[in-house]
Design an enzyme around this catalytic site. Structure first.
Site, PDB file in Angstrom:
ATOM      1  N   SER A 185       0.799  -1.223   0.000  1.00  0.00           N
ATOM      2  CA  SER A 185       0.000   0.000   0.000  1.00  0.00           C
ATOM      3  C   SER A 185       0.827   1.266   0.000  1.00  0.00           C
ATOM      4  CB  SER A 185      -0.939   0.016   1.209  1.00  0.00           C
ATOM      5  OG  SER A 185      -0.202  -0.033   2.422  1.00  0.00           O
ATOM      6  N   HIS A 213      -4.931  -4.724  -1.715  1.00  0.00           N
ATOM      7  CA  HIS A 213      -4.794  -3.740  -2.794  1.00  0.00           C
ATOM      8  C   HIS A 213      -4.687  -4.380  -4.172  1.00  0.00           C
ATOM      9  CE1 HIS A 213      -4.310   0.037  -0.457  1.00  0.00           C
ATOM     10  NE2 HIS A 213      -3.909  -0.793   0.480  1.00  0.00           N
ATOM     11  N   LYS A 244     -11.833  -1.580  -0.760  1.00  0.00           N
ATOM     12  CA  LYS A 244     -11.110  -0.962  -1.872  1.00  0.00           C
ATOM     13  C   LYS A 244     -11.827  -1.264  -3.187  1.00  0.00           C
ATOM     14  CE  LYS A 244      -6.983  -0.765   0.910  1.00  0.00           C
ATOM     15  NZ  LYS A 244      -7.770  -0.849   2.152  1.00  0.00           N
TER      16      LYS A 244
END
Length: 394
Positions: A185, A213, A244
């Site tokens: 990240s 991610h 996300k």
């Protein structure tokens, strides 16, 4: 020193760094217009720091699913999964995630943070070892601390360092959990998963991969790094988040190990936390379908990522080591990073400011998160403003 004195020291450090009247961390978003635009300080701004990789927060299908769930099941479960908080939707989502990864089982958690906290502390314990990449997310560090296992860090993506530390363990490598991330990240780089799997097999260890991610970002169907590398059958446990690419909040762990389901009975973050709301579960189920079918979204996401990364590189900014939707500009000092962050916000662009100790190697970061629904014109504008601000950090 009294109990509260350390908090005064934090306040003094923030005051010394931040100009009067600027709230860098937790800046209020007054209105949200779309997946890419909002209002801050009565100004329309461009979102470029939200991890909304596929832009699904305003998906009509996800919004409708959430509305229907509220109408049918109310606003919350008011209980943990172990009490009254396991609805049919929770179980359905677990089955859908297991099917998505072609795994035997899945456990859904209330947050992505808790997914790591619960999984790591449930798998490892006193007498075990957790071997973690030095750039691991805070949830990984905290899960390791909660486990009571011995914690050993290896240098970020340094396979020679990882092997040296595994070799030193001797027979203890068999009770070692290696933890890495699909996309990190901070700098947006991938874990060298093939090398990690090779070491795991050599030393008879276990691997946990956090795809927070990389879910929806990597792989033909968006499974993440396991799909991009073709190593899904070699990774023991996969964790991730709904917050996300799926545009909601929550987390999961999937595995082919039958023991995964036993975490429900020993993992305190799972046992003692209220379960995700019906609306969250419903919108996530809708988002997962869109993610699987989102080949065009992923194509546009990577087009935007390459466009911005290439532009910032041409301008001479120091960036993370590889292109990804996480594009971090690396600055030598907090003052440089703050100047760039504020300059971008003054021009209507919201990004993330990351300062030591959160940023790696004592550096400071201005981090952009590119989305599939950013337009080409928006990407061009961001590049223009970064060009104007280049002199700010000289």
């Amino acid at each position: 020193m009294s109990l509260l004195d350390k908090l005064d020291a934090v306040a003094a450090a923030r005051k010394a760094l931040l100009p009067e009247g600027i709230d860098v961390f937790g800046i209020p978003i007054e209105e949200v217009y779309s997946s890419t635009e909002a209002k801050i300080d009565d100004r329309r701004i461009l979102f470029l720091g939200t991890n909304n990789y596929l832009g699904l927060t305003f998906s009509p299908a996800c919004i409708q699913a959430a509305h229907d769930a509220i109408d049918n099941e109310g606003t919350g479960t008011t209980g943990s999964r172990m009490a009254n908080g396991s609805y049919a939707g929770h179980r359905a989502l677990e089955q859908e995630f297991a099917d998505f990864y072609c795994c035997n089982s899945c456990v859904v958690f209330t947050t992505g943070y808790q997914a790591n906290l619960a999984t790591i502390s449930g798998l490892a314990g006193a007498g075990d070892v957790v071997m973690i990449d030095g750039d691991s997310h805070a949830s990984i560090y905290d899960g390791c601390r909660l486990s009571g296992a011995e914690i050993i860090r290896f240098r970020h993506n340094d396979m020679a360092d990882l092997e040296k530390r595994l070799r030193r363990l001797g027979e203890r490598s068999r009770s070692t959990l290696i933890i890495v991330e699909g996309i990190y990240s901070m700098l947006g780089d991938r874990a060298p998963l093939a090398d990690i799997v090779s070491l795991k097999n050599t030393y008879n260890s276990t691997v946990l991969l956090d795809e927070a991610h990389s879910l929806g970002v990597l792989g033909e169907t968006g499974q993440g790094l396991v799909e991009e590398t073709g190593l899904i059958d070699e990774v023991d446990f996969i964790t991730g988040t709904f917050s996300k690419s799926l545009g909601g909040i929550g987390g999961y762990c999937v595995s082919n190990h039958s023991q995964l389901d036993q975490l429900r009975y020993i993992s305190r973050p799972y046992i003692f936390t209220a379960s995700p709301t019906p609306a969250t579960i419903a919108s996530t189920r809708a988002a997962l379908k869109l993610l699987q079918a989102g080949t065009e979204l992923r194509r546009q996401l990577w087009k935007n990522a390459h466009q911005l990364y290439s532009r910032l590189s041409e301008l001479g900014y120091q960036l993370g080591p590889e292109v990804s939707p996480v594009i971090a500009t690396i600055l030598d000092s907090p003052q440089q990073a703050l100047a760039l962050w504020k300059g971008l916000l003054d021009h209507g662009i919201y990004v993330n400011l990351i300062l030591p100790p959160a940023a790696p190697e004592g550096k400071s970061l201005v981090r952009c998160s590119v989305s599939a629904v950013h337009s080409g014109e928006q990407m061009d504008y961001v590049g223009e403003i970064f060009a104007e601000l280049r002199e700010v950090i000289q």
